[in-house]
Write a protein that holds these residues in place. Structure first.
Motif, PDB file in Angstrom:
ATOM      1  N   TYR A  81      -4.859  10.130  -3.217  1.00 53.50           N
ATOM      2  CA  TYR A  81      -4.610   9.022  -4.122  1.00 53.50           C
ATOM      3  C   TYR A  81      -3.669   7.987  -3.496  1.00 53.50           C
ATOM      4  CZ  TYR A  81      -6.141  12.599  -7.430  1.00 53.50           C
ATOM      5  OH  TYR A  81      -6.836  13.586  -8.069  1.00 53.50           O
ATOM      6  N   ILE A  82      -3.755   6.737  -4.021  1.00 54.43           N
ATOM      7  CA  ILE A  82      -2.735   5.711  -3.795  1.00 54.43           C
ATOM      8  C   ILE A  82      -2.209   5.310  -5.163  1.00 54.43           C
ATOM      9  CG2 ILE A  82      -2.260   3.362  -2.989  1.00 54.43           C
ATOM     10  CD1 ILE A  82      -4.427   3.679  -0.930  1.00 54.43           C
ATOM     11  N   THR A 132       0.744  -3.279   0.891  1.00 53.00           N
ATOM     12  CA  THR A 132      -0.005  -4.261   1.688  1.00 53.00           C
ATOM     13  C   THR A 132      -0.130  -3.846   3.142  1.00 53.00           C
ATOM     14  OG1 THR A 132       2.039  -5.493   2.092  1.00 53.00           O
ATOM     15  CG2 THR A 132       0.701  -6.154   0.192  1.00 53.00           C
ATOM     16  N   GLN A 133       0.558  -2.776   3.568  1.00 51.91           N
ATOM     17  CA  GLN A 133       0.471  -2.280   4.938  1.00 51.91           C
ATOM     18  C   GLN A 133       0.441  -0.757   4.890  1.00 51.91           C
ATOM     19  OE1 GLN A 133       3.757  -3.274   7.521  1.00 51.91           O
ATOM     20  NE2 GLN A 133       2.605  -2.754   9.387  1.00 51.91           N
ATOM     21  N   TYR A 134      -0.375  -0.176   5.821  1.00 53.23           N
ATOM     22  CA  TYR A 134      -0.568   1.276   5.821  1.00 53.23           C
ATOM     23  C   TYR A 134      -0.386   1.826   7.213  1.00 53.23           C
ATOM     24  CZ  TYR A 134      -2.587   0.499   1.229  1.00 53.23           C
ATOM     25  OH  TYR A 134      -2.783   0.142  -0.075  1.00 53.23           O
ATOM     26  N   SER A 135       0.312   2.919   7.273  1.00 56.19           N
ATOM     27  CA  SER A 135       0.435   3.644   8.538  1.00 56.19           C
ATOM     28  C   SER A 135      -0.683   4.675   8.613  1.00 56.19           C
ATOM     29  CB  SER A 135       1.810   4.318   8.616  1.00 56.19           C
ATOM     30  OG  SER A 135       1.915   5.307   7.575  1.00 56.19           O
ATOM     31  N   ALA A 136      -0.772   5.289   9.774  1.00 56.98           N
ATOM     32  CA  ALA A 136      -1.802   6.322   9.932  1.00 56.98           C
ATOM     33  C   ALA A 136      -1.593   7.463   8.948  1.00 56.98           C
ATOM     34  CB  ALA A 136      -1.812   6.839  11.370  1.00 56.98           C
ATOM     35  N   ALA A 137      -0.307   7.799   8.720  1.00 51.59           N
ATOM     36  CA  ALA A 137      -0.011   8.903   7.797  1.00 51.59           C
ATOM     37  C   ALA A 137      -0.393   8.545   6.367  1.00 51.59           C
ATOM     38  CB  ALA A 137       1.467   9.265   7.875  1.00 51.59           C
ATOM     39  N   SER A 138      -0.066   7.309   5.932  1.00 55.45           N
ATOM     40  CA  SER A 138      -0.398   6.921   4.561  1.00 55.45           C
ATOM     41  C   SER A 138      -1.902   6.806   4.361  1.00 55.45           C
ATOM     42  CB  SER A 138       0.290   5.591   4.226  1.00 55.45           C
ATOM     43  OG  SER A 138      -0.163   4.562   5.095  1.00 55.45           O
ATOM     44  N   ILE A 139      -2.621   6.357   5.423  1.00 50.49           N
ATOM     45  CA  ILE A 139      -4.085   6.306   5.325  1.00 50.49           C
ATOM     46  C   ILE A 139      -4.672   7.712   5.183  1.00 50.49           C
ATOM     47  CG2 ILE A 139      -6.197   5.746   6.588  1.00 50.49           C
ATOM     48  CD1 ILE A 139      -4.750   3.304   7.697  1.00 50.49           C
ATOM     49  N   ALA A 149     -11.018  -2.921  -4.210  1.00 55.02           N
ATOM     50  CA  ALA A 149     -11.268  -2.628  -2.795  1.00 55.02           C
ATOM     51  C   ALA A 149     -10.289  -3.397  -1.910  1.00 55.02           C
ATOM     52  CB  ALA A 149     -12.698  -2.996  -2.436  1.00 55.02           C
ATOM     53  N   ILE A 150      -9.976  -2.775  -0.762  1.00 56.05           N
ATOM     54  CA  ILE A 150      -9.134  -3.431   0.256  1.00 56.05           C
ATOM     55  C   ILE A 150      -9.709  -3.139   1.625  1.00 56.05           C
ATOM     56  CG2 ILE A 150      -7.016  -3.386  -1.127  1.00 56.05           C
ATOM     57  CD1 ILE A 150      -6.161  -0.903   0.420  1.00 56.05           C
ATOM     58  N   LEU A 151      -9.480  -4.077   2.561  1.00 53.30           N
ATOM     59  CA  LEU A 151      -9.897  -3.896   3.953  1.00 53.30           C
ATOM     60  C   LEU A 151      -8.629  -3.819   4.795  1.00 53.30           C
ATOM     61  CD1 LEU A 151     -12.036  -3.823   6.203  1.00 53.30           C
ATOM     62  CD2 LEU A 151     -11.929  -6.343   6.251  1.00 53.30           C
ATOM     63  N   VAL A 152      -8.409  -2.674   5.462  1.00 53.28           N
ATOM     64  CA  VAL A 152      -7.189  -2.424   6.241  1.00 53.28           C
ATOM     65  C   VAL A 152      -7.481  -2.618   7.719  1.00 53.28           C
ATOM     66  CG1 VAL A 152      -5.383  -0.742   6.786  1.00 53.28           C
ATOM     67  CG2 VAL A 152      -6.383  -0.809   4.480  1.00 53.28           C
ATOM     68  N   ASP A 153      -6.623  -3.426   8.360  1.00 50.04           N
ATOM     69  CA  ASP A 153      -6.783  -3.694   9.793  1.00 50.04           C
ATOM     70  C   ASP A 153      -6.481  -2.444  10.586  1.00 50.04           C
ATOM     71  OD1 ASP A 153      -7.157  -5.600  12.056  1.00 50.04           O
ATOM     72  OD2 ASP A 153      -5.053  -5.055  12.434  1.00 50.04           O
ATOM     73  N   ASN A 154      -7.304  -2.194  11.596  1.00 48.43           N
ATOM     74  CA  ASN A 154      -7.172  -0.985  12.383  1.00 48.43           C
ATOM     75  C   ASN A 154      -5.914  -0.995  13.249  1.00 48.43           C
ATOM     76  OD1 ASN A 154      -8.003   1.531  13.638  1.00 48.43           O
ATOM     77  ND2 ASN A 154      -8.603   0.310  15.423  1.00 48.43           N
ATOM     78  N   GLU A 155      -5.508  -2.178  13.730  1.00 46.89           N
ATOM     79  CA  GLU A 155      -4.403  -2.244  14.675  1.00 46.89           C
ATOM     80  C   GLU A 155      -3.059  -2.374  13.965  1.00 46.89           C
ATOM     81  OE1 GLU A 155      -5.196  -5.462  17.283  1.00 46.89           O
ATOM     82  OE2 GLU A 155      -6.920  -4.468  18.241  1.00 46.89           O
ATOM     83  N   THR A 156      -2.973  -3.240  12.981  1.00 44.25           N
ATOM     84  CA  THR A 156      -1.679  -3.501  12.345  1.00 44.25           C
ATOM     85  C   THR A 156      -1.473  -2.719  11.069  1.00 44.25           C
ATOM     86  OG1 THR A 156      -2.569  -5.356  11.055  1.00 44.25           O
ATOM     87  CG2 THR A 156      -1.736  -5.848  13.272  1.00 44.25           C
ATOM     88  N   GLY A 157      -2.545  -2.287  10.402  1.00 40.95           N
ATOM     89  CA  GLY A 157      -2.429  -1.585   9.136  1.00 40.95           C
ATOM     90  C   GLY A 157      -2.252  -2.500   7.962  1.00 40.95           C
ATOM     91  N   TYR A 158      -2.308  -3.823   8.199  1.00 36.20           N
ATOM     92  CA  TYR A 158      -2.187  -4.762   7.093  1.00 36.20           C
ATOM     93  C   TYR A 158      -3.528  -4.934   6.386  1.00 36.20           C
ATOM     94  CZ  TYR A 158       2.523  -6.213   8.405  1.00 36.20           C
ATOM     95  OH  TYR A 158       3.864  -6.223   8.662  1.00 36.20           O
ATOM     96  N   ILE A 159      -3.439  -5.417   5.152  1.00 33.29           N
ATOM     97  CA  ILE A 159      -4.651  -5.696   4.367  1.00 33.29           C
ATOM     98  C   ILE A 159      -5.227  -7.024   4.808  1.00 33.29           C
ATOM     99  CG2 ILE A 159      -5.560  -6.177   2.064  1.00 33.29           C
ATOM    100  CD1 ILE A 159      -3.503  -4.310   0.900  1.00 33.29           C
TER     101      ILE A 159
END
Length: 464
Positions: free
Chosen positions: A116-117, A102-109, A79-89
């Motif tokens: 899948y990831i 370790t970082q996700y954009s809106a598109a990757s989310i 499991a991971i928790l992704v920050d809403n503003e920065t996209g970081y874990i």
């Protein structure tokens, strides 16, 4: 033929029942599998559980409760928790695989939520404004990454399944009917041929189709039966002609023997010893004449060529007259006849051939005399039981043993006895009595007499 149709119908019903049973079995197994999947709560419910089990410590760190750890351990997930503003874990579980971004954009989310990831199936759950993502082993779930099925298809899916099942059943039934109709066309003439064999009709089955070998066998059997029937008819005709010829040819010389024997017996000039011999010759010749007449009559009755002169006959008068005739011939008084009276004697009338019934009673009296040469007393009676009239002739003579009585009851045909030749001539008179009773719709019964002798009962239908 009806039994074959019933068999085919039963097979069709069994087939349809089996198909319906198979359908319900598959439906039950589908529900069972679906229930097990639902009991597992699925990947999305696991993400919700982990999100509720995650708490913030206040210093920017997070702690997963024992329940959350159990979910991850049981499903082998991370499991991971992704920050809403920065996209970081902001937080991840200790078993995070290598290579996970370790970082996700809106598109990757958006792509992770749909699929899948790094080939790990992903489910998500909200954690405030942030996002919890759970990754499962690569081959644990299959996800649709595009809108493959429209809403109408999903809504009408049950109807579609029923339509497919109905089409399959109709197709199976159609194929079955086509196949069985061909089999039925082959079976029907074979069954008709088999049914016709015992009916003594000309039988021929076309030797084609699936059961052509069986048709050939039926035709051979029918031909063999026809040949056997023809040969049997020839034998029966020859036997009947032989009996009629012997009866005719023996009549003249036998009459001469009887005539000369009577003259010698009545000649007072001869010694008593010679006259006694002549009397024995006359008696035995007379017995021979009666035997030939019995044989001829039995043959006529068997082949239904003896004309029946049916009339209403008073059995009491007939039996009494027959008894009187024998008493008049019994000059030595060796065979007295006693009449056993009954309350129901006056109603004993039957539709019968008077001459044949009188012949039957005469044969019974003669039978007692022949088997009791030292003399015996005869007891005669006539009675009625419900719709049947009975004539009883009984004697107090030597009688018969149980074994002899059983042989008389099961005596073979008067001319057919290939093995037990000793029984061939025994009981010809009794067999003729049985035949006479049967042509009148009755029967004959033999048993031990009450006085220790022999007892015979003739039963014929009485008139109202």
């Amino acid at each position: 033929m009806k039994s074959i149709l019933k068999l085919i119908k039963r097979f069709i019903v069994t087939m349809l029942f089996s198909l319906v049973l198979l359908l319900f079995l598959n439906f039950f197994l589908l529900l069972l599998i679906s229930y097990k999947q639902a009991a597992n709560h699925g990947a999305w419910s696991s993400a919700d559980t982990v999100a509720s089990a995650l708490t913030e410590n206040g210093d920017g760190t997070y702690r997963l409760s024992a329940q959350g750890e159990d979910i991850l351990s049981r499903t082998n997930a991370w499991a991971i928790l992704v920050d809403n503003e920065t996209g970081y874990i902001l937080w991840n579980s200790s078993n995070l695989p290598e290579g996970i971004p370790t970082q996700y954009s809106a598109a990757s989310i958006a792509m992770a939520v749909r699929g899948y990831i790094n080939d790990y199936p992903i489910t998500t759950s909200g954690y405030g404004d942030d996002l919890i993502m759970l990754g499962f082993p690569k081959k644990s779930y299959w996800k649709l990454i595009s809108n493959t099925f429209d809403y109408d298809f999903i809504r009408n899916f049950p109807k579609t399944v029923l339509l497919f099942l109905s089409c399959n059943l109709i197709l199976i039934f159609f194929v079955y009917m086509v196949v069985t109709s061909g089999v039925l066309r082959s079976v029907k003439p074979v069954i008709q041929g088999i049914e016709a064999l015992p009916a003594e009709r000309d039988v021929y089955v076309k030797e084609k189709g699936l059961l052509s070998d069986l048709a050939v066998s039926i035709n051979k059997a029918a031909e063999k039966l026809r040949n056997q029937d023809y040969q049997l008819q020839k034998k029966e005709t020859a036997r009947a002609n032989w009996i009629a010829g012997v009866s005719h040819d023996i009549r003249t010389p036998l009459s001469m023997v009887l005539g000369y024997a009577s003259q010698i017996e009545e000649n007072r000039d001869l010694p008593e010893r010679e006259r006694k011999k002549a009397r024995i010759i006359r008696q035995q010749s007379l017995r021979m004449k009666n035997l030939v007449n019995d044989l001829n009559l039995a043959s006529k009755l068997e082949y239904n060529v003896q004309p029946l002169h049916m009339d209403t006959v008073n059995l009491v008068s007939l039996v009494r007259q027959t008894a009187v005739d024998f008493l008049n011939l019994d000059l030595e008084g060796k065979y007295p006849i006693e009449w056993v009276a009954g309350e129901d004697m006056q109603n004993c009338c039957a539709k019968a051939d008077k001459g044949l019934l009188k012949r039957a009673v005469s044969n019974l009296i003669t039978n007692s005399q022949v088997h009791n040469p030292d003399g015996c007393t005869l007891f005669m009676s006539v009675g009625r039981t419900e719709k049947m009239c009975r004539i009883v002739v009984e004697d107090n003579g030597t009688g018969v043993t149980d074994e002899e009585l059983e042989k008389i009851r099961k005596a073979p045909h008067y001319m057919v006895c290939d093995r037990e030749t000793g029984n061939q001539r025994h009981g010809l008179g009794l067999m003729l009595v049985r035949q006479i009773a049967e042509v009148h719709g009755g029967d004959m019964e033999v048993s031990h007499g009450k006085a220790g002798g022999f007892r015979v009962v003739i039963r014929v239908p009485g008139t109202e």
